[in-house]
Design an enzyme around this catalytic site. Sequence first.
Site, short mmCIF file in Angstrom:
data_model
loop_
_atom_site.label_atom_id
_atom_site.label_comp_id
_atom_site.label_asym_id
_atom_site.label_seq_id
_atom_site.Cartn_x
_atom_site.Cartn_y
_atom_site.Cartn_z
CG ASP A 1 93.02 -50.28 27.18
OD1 ASP A 1 91.84 -50.54 27.16
OD2 ASP A 1 93.45 -49.17 26.34
CD GLU B 1 95.61 -49.47 24.04
OE1 GLU B 1 95.30 -48.89 24.94
OE2 GLU B 1 95.31 -50.10 22.19
#
Length: 261
Positions: free
Chosen positions: A178, A152
Amino acid sequence: MPAAENRFKSALSRGQLQIGSWVGMADPYLAEITATAGFDWLLVDGEHAPNDLRTIMEQVRVIQASDSHPVVRLPVGETWMIKQVLDAGAQSILIPLVESAEQARDLARAVQYPPNGVRGVGAALARSSRFSGIPDYLATADAQIWLGVQVETRAGLAALDDILGVGRVDGVFVGPADLAADMGYLGRYDVAEVNDLILDALGRIAAAGKAPGILTTDPAFAATCRRAGARFVATTIDVTLYAQAIRQAAQQSRDNLADQT
């Protein structure tokens, strides 16, 4: 008598789509309600929801009694945390913020008993072995544990091929929120540059023979991710779903009754 089959792992290994929901209410009663909805898997969130080992275990328990499969997301990939949730009965775990093959190898060792790993041998005390009720648990448990890792960040994507080379990693979940934040788009989920990277990553994960995963509440993007290869797809978040519904209900009541005097 072997460890129970991990139906989620088996389905993904056969290439079957698994549709899921995030479970962030941190309450077994609400998790049990969600488990009646018909999702293939439910993510018990220990990263961003106020869960601890006991609340996670209780939610795993009620979900296991349904046709849905519990997946536990831990806040970090600490070996001792992994040991505890596996002993509590979880068979599938998702670890956030993995950025290197070294991290992935550490996680792989954490979900396996020696000599292949470092999982502590305490199954005699554990719910996972039905408190010593599964005689062959130690010999068969490793094969039924599903390990998913979250990629992420830009660093994680740069290391994706190396992470995919770790054999014991079963699935890779691409974290849109993220990743967008790491790319400078905090709170934005409609940026083409981000979505292009997500779709490329899903395709690479699928090509490597791993299960690609994603969370998106956008039906159109969910379908696009599926076409790119996503195999475990979460489409709903219980907290936001409830928050939206209860706010709408309150407003509808006000609108309906406001002029009745």
